[in-house]
Write a protein that holds these residues in place. Sequence first.
Motif, PDB file in Angstrom:
ATOM      1  N   LYS A  14     -10.679  -3.194  -1.634  1.00 20.43           N
ATOM      2  CA  LYS A  14     -10.704  -3.482  -0.162  1.00 20.43           C
ATOM      3  C   LYS A  14      -9.565  -3.714   0.610  1.00 20.43           C
ATOM      4  CE  LYS A  14     -15.487  -4.958   0.219  1.00 20.43           C
ATOM      5  NZ  LYS A  14     -16.389  -6.007   0.116  1.00 20.43           N
ATOM      6  N   GLU A  15      -8.492  -3.734  -0.547  1.00 21.04           N
ATOM      7  CA  GLU A  15      -7.042  -4.509   0.230  1.00 21.04           C
ATOM      8  C   GLU A  15      -6.243  -3.123  -0.262  1.00 21.04           C
ATOM      9  OE1 GLU A  15      -5.369  -7.953  -1.328  1.00 21.04           O
ATOM     10  OE2 GLU A  15      -7.307  -8.591  -1.801  1.00 21.04           O
ATOM     11  N   GLY A  16      -6.578  -1.734  -0.495  1.00 20.10           N
ATOM     12  CA  GLY A  16      -5.843  -0.551  -0.321  1.00 20.10           C
ATOM     13  C   GLY A  16      -5.697   0.040  -1.814  1.00 20.10           C
ATOM     14  N   ILE A  17      -4.873   0.773  -2.129  1.00 16.94           N
ATOM     15  CA  ILE A  17      -4.334   1.473  -3.390  1.00 16.94           C
ATOM     16  C   ILE A  17      -4.178   0.154  -4.352  1.00 16.94           C
ATOM     17  CG2 ILE A  17      -2.065   1.689  -2.916  1.00 16.94           C
ATOM     18  CD1 ILE A  17      -2.543   4.688  -4.572  1.00 16.94           C
ATOM     19  N   GLN A  18      -4.798   0.414  -5.612  1.00 18.59           N
ATOM     20  CA  GLN A  18      -4.617  -0.669  -6.648  1.00 18.59           C
ATOM     21  C   GLN A  18      -3.194  -0.441  -7.321  1.00 18.59           C
ATOM     22  OE1 GLN A  18      -7.578  -1.306  -9.301  1.00 18.59           O
ATOM     23  NE2 GLN A  18      -9.386  -0.709  -7.716  1.00 18.59           N
TER      24      GLN A  18
ATOM     25  N   SER B 104      -2.883   2.284   6.666  1.00 19.54           N
ATOM     26  CA  SER B 104      -3.399   1.816   7.850  1.00 19.54           C
ATOM     27  C   SER B 104      -4.673   2.868   8.259  1.00 19.54           C
ATOM     28  CB  SER B 104      -2.603   1.836   9.132  1.00 19.54           C
ATOM     29  OG  SER B 104      -1.309   1.157   8.709  1.00 19.54           O
ATOM     30  N   PHE B 105      -5.848   2.138   8.035  1.00 24.18           N
ATOM     31  CA  PHE B 105      -7.063   2.883   8.284  1.00 24.18           C
ATOM     32  C   PHE B 105      -7.092   4.268   7.636  1.00 24.18           C
ATOM     33  CE2 PHE B 105      -5.379   0.649  12.048  1.00 24.18           C
ATOM     34  CZ  PHE B 105      -5.763  -0.522  11.947  1.00 24.18           C
ATOM     35  N   GLN B 106      -7.347   4.119   6.377  1.00 23.80           N
ATOM     36  CA  GLN B 106      -6.903   5.172   5.510  1.00 23.80           C
ATOM     37  C   GLN B 106      -8.089   6.304   5.838  1.00 23.80           C
ATOM     38  OE1 GLN B 106      -8.944   6.170   2.465  1.00 23.80           O
ATOM     39  NE2 GLN B 106      -7.168   7.030   1.082  1.00 23.80           N
ATOM     40  N   ASN B 107      -7.717   7.732   5.639  1.00 23.69           N
ATOM     41  CA  ASN B 107      -8.464   8.711   5.882  1.00 23.69           C
ATOM     42  C   ASN B 107      -9.025   8.963   4.266  1.00 23.69           C
ATOM     43  OD1 ASN B 107      -9.747  11.204   6.226  1.00 23.69           O
ATOM     44  ND2 ASN B 107      -8.030  12.105   7.230  1.00 23.69           N
ATOM     45  N   PRO B 108     -10.464   9.032   4.101  1.00 23.19           N
ATOM     46  CA  PRO B 108     -11.545   8.804   4.469  1.00 23.19           C
ATOM     47  C   PRO B 108     -12.354   7.409   4.691  1.00 23.19           C
ATOM     48  CG  PRO B 108     -12.080   9.674   2.529  1.00 23.19           C
ATOM     49  CD  PRO B 108     -10.658   9.492   2.536  1.00 23.19           C
ATOM     50  N   THR B 109     -11.397   6.355   3.897  1.00 19.85           N
ATOM     51  CA  THR B 109     -12.319   5.047   3.818  1.00 19.85           C
ATOM     52  C   THR B 109     -12.214   4.290   4.924  1.00 19.85           C
ATOM     53  OG1 THR B 109     -10.685   3.949   2.175  1.00 19.85           O
ATOM     54  CG2 THR B 109     -12.127   5.450   1.366  1.00 19.85           C
ATOM     55  N   GLY B 110     -11.261   4.346   5.732  1.00 23.29           N
ATOM     56  CA  GLY B 110     -10.908   3.342   6.668  1.00 23.29           C
ATOM     57  C   GLY B 110     -10.079   2.089   6.422  1.00 23.29           C
TER      58      GLY B 110
ATOM     59  N   LEU C  65      -7.845  -0.907   5.434  1.00 30.32           N
ATOM     60  CA  LEU C  65      -6.463  -1.294   5.866  1.00 30.32           C
ATOM     61  C   LEU C  65      -5.988  -2.073   4.668  1.00 30.32           C
ATOM     62  CD1 LEU C  65      -4.317  -1.736   8.179  1.00 30.32           C
ATOM     63  CD2 LEU C  65      -5.754  -3.879   8.633  1.00 30.32           C
ATOM     64  N   MET C  66      -4.764  -1.664   4.311  1.00 32.06           N
ATOM     65  CA  MET C  66      -3.814  -2.260   3.300  1.00 32.06           C
ATOM     66  C   MET C  66      -3.436  -3.346   3.733  1.00 32.06           C
ATOM     67  SD  MET C  66      -0.950  -0.788   0.826  1.00 32.06           S
ATOM     68  CE  MET C  66      -1.608   0.693   0.617  1.00 32.06           C
ATOM     69  N   THR C  67      -3.620  -4.816   3.051  1.00 31.92           N
ATOM     70  CA  THR C  67      -3.416  -6.029   3.420  1.00 31.92           C
ATOM     71  C   THR C  67      -1.717  -5.879   3.241  1.00 31.92           C
ATOM     72  OG1 THR C  67      -3.619  -6.593   0.953  1.00 31.92           O
ATOM     73  CG2 THR C  67      -5.454  -7.197   2.368  1.00 31.92           C
ATOM     74  N   GLU C  68      -1.299  -7.269   3.942  1.00 35.20           N
ATOM     75  CA  GLU C  68       0.523  -7.227   3.676  1.00 35.20           C
ATOM     76  C   GLU C  68       0.599  -7.392   2.218  1.00 35.20           C
ATOM     77  OE1 GLU C  68       1.428  -9.976   6.748  1.00 35.20           O
ATOM     78  OE2 GLU C  68       3.613  -9.731   6.359  1.00 35.20           O
ATOM     79  N   GLU C  69      -0.145  -8.305   1.434  1.00 34.77           N
ATOM     80  CA  GLU C  69       0.355  -8.601   0.145  1.00 34.77           C
ATOM     81  C   GLU C  69       0.232  -7.377  -0.856  1.00 34.77           C
ATOM     82  OE1 GLU C  69      -2.545 -10.385   1.502  1.00 34.77           O
ATOM     83  OE2 GLU C  69      -1.259 -11.401   2.297  1.00 34.77           O
ATOM     84  N   ARG C  70      -0.807  -6.565  -0.401  1.00 38.59           N
ATOM     85  CA  ARG C  70      -0.881  -5.307  -1.163  1.00 38.59           C
ATOM     86  C   ARG C  70       0.442  -4.303  -0.816  1.00 38.59           C
ATOM     87  NH1 ARG C  70      -5.176  -2.875  -4.195  1.00 38.59           N
ATOM     88  NH2 ARG C  70      -5.550  -5.154  -4.149  1.00 38.59           N
ATOM     89  N   ARG C  71       0.862  -4.444   0.352  1.00 42.63           N
ATOM     90  CA  ARG C  71       2.122  -3.542   0.776  1.00 42.63           C
ATOM     91  C   ARG C  71       3.210  -3.895  -0.020  1.00 42.63           C
ATOM     92  NH1 ARG C  71       0.979  -1.131   6.761  1.00 42.63           N
ATOM     93  NH2 ARG C  71      -1.398  -1.357   6.574  1.00 42.63           N
ATOM     94  N   GLN C  72       3.294  -5.375  -0.069  1.00 43.87           N
ATOM     95  CA  GLN C  72       4.536  -5.789  -0.777  1.00 43.87           C
ATOM     96  C   GLN C  72       4.553  -5.583  -2.353  1.00 43.87           C
ATOM     97  OE1 GLN C  72       7.184  -7.132   0.984  1.00 43.87           O
ATOM     98  NE2 GLN C  72       7.847  -6.679  -0.876  1.00 43.87           N
ATOM     99  N   GLN C  73       3.298  -5.585  -2.671  1.00 41.61           N
ATOM    100  CA  GLN C  73       3.190  -5.278  -4.176  1.00 41.61           C
ATOM    101  C   GLN C  73       3.450  -3.769  -4.504  1.00 41.61           C
ATOM    102  OE1 GLN C  73      -1.060  -5.590  -5.470  1.00 41.61           O
ATOM    103  NE2 GLN C  73      -0.227  -6.490  -7.524  1.00 41.61           N
TER     104      GLN C  73
END
Length: 483
Positions: free
Chosen positions: A238-242, A263-269, A271-279
């Motif tokens: 739910k937070e984005g790519i692992q 942001s609002f991934q195609n096709p799942t919609g 939204l990657m969280t801020e923490e996940r982006r940093q990670q």
Amino acid sequence: MLTTDWKPNKSSSVPLHQQITDFMKQKIANGEWTVGYRLPPQRTFAKALGVNRSTVVTAYDELIAEGLIEGKSGSGTRVVNNTWNLLATAPPPDWNSYVKVGTHKPNLPTIQEINQAEFTPNIIRLGTGELSPSLIPGNSMKQIFQQLSNKEITYGYEEPKGLLPLRKQISNYLRTIGISASPSSILIVSGALQALQLISVGLLHRGSAVLTEKPSYLHSLNVFQSAGMRLVGIPLDKEGIQAKLIPAYKKQQNAALLYTIPSFQNPTGTLMTEERRQQLLDFCQQEQLPLIEDDVYRELWLDETPPTPMKASDKQGLVLYLGSLSKTLSPGLRIGWMVGPEPVVDHLADIKMQTDYGSSSLSQWAAAEWFSSGLYAQHLVEVREQLKMRRDFTFDTLNKYFSELAVWEKPSGGFYIWLHLLPSLSMRKLFEKALAEGILLNPGNVYDHQAEQYLRISYSFASLPSIDDGLKRLSQIVKAIAK
Ligand SMILES: Cc1ncc(COP(=O)(O)O)c(C=O)c1O
């Protein structure tokens, strides 16, 4: 499904079968249908032309009698002769053999079918990743072109990186989302898709792997595969790519790059969280793994603004950042941008010059005007409002018809709802049945070949009554097939 831009004239005194025979003969005589070309099946052709099958059978029979086409059981009907061929001293090239060895792979068959079927009149497009014509601001577009008509603009080839006034506008826009990029580090492209194409041919070597989300829009394309690369999917949550899986994948797969739609991934919609982006950025830095951040849906947030792009905190020049006007304004303009380190941008600009000498200068001027006039920012507010209403409507409609049949999450932006169907069924059968009823679907398996039980539902394209009608009838088809 076959579509054709020619239809017989039903009010003509020339019999329909004769008009079809003449049409086919013309195609064969002028080389559009070459020797070896496989004709559409009679039933499909009849449907596309809007005539009875027997009419098409008569036309085929006439051409068979004239020795122009030949039917073999198992391999369909093919063109075996043409008048030009009879007159020519040398036989024409066997284009089919050329087509087979071309370096660019064809689209997946389902994607080809979707691309064709989208233009069938009155079809309900439940998965289309595009703004509805009613959401494209036609009046403002006219205003933009009127404003341009009073300005001194250029109509020649533009600089390799694209029109400077547009790059300046994009540089200003990027600052509003936290990215500091000078115009010299921005490349104007004919849509974000072209940036992917340029990256695939200009930066990566054959045999390497591209890591991406599983599922992802990228799996529905053959861009990287055609350049000799493999796509490797990393699971999403739910937070984005692992992101924590990246070091292991990089090592095992000889990965050269990671592609993500945060942001609002195609096709799942998602939204990657801020923490996940940093990670994710941390892992990519640690592994020295370049990253394509495809942010084409960023501005389509519906509840709150998304976290800052990873590009904003990339001080090592690891991220190639992509944006586009296609999803927010008009895909027909074919205007997107790529931001990256200058040597990369220079190199890809050089390849772009060899590809198309630059994107349309008219489109680039129009895009610059959209930004500088303030109309783009204004339009975004309106489009978000409309999309939010559409998302809520579609969510309620799914609750009405699919509560027993599927599970899904409410996206906080973009176009898509990733519908997980609960009854086990054949996706191919569902696609075909729905198509026969005038409903076009985007099956999940084009985004991840294992996602057999998923559909990408889009709330951006079809009208609200069509979404209601389409989902209602789709739920009935699902029930009928699942039995
Ligand atoms: C994530 C993503 N990237 C890129 C594109 C291509 O967009 P463009 O029209 O800018 O080439 C799409 C279109 O579906 C998309 O969903």
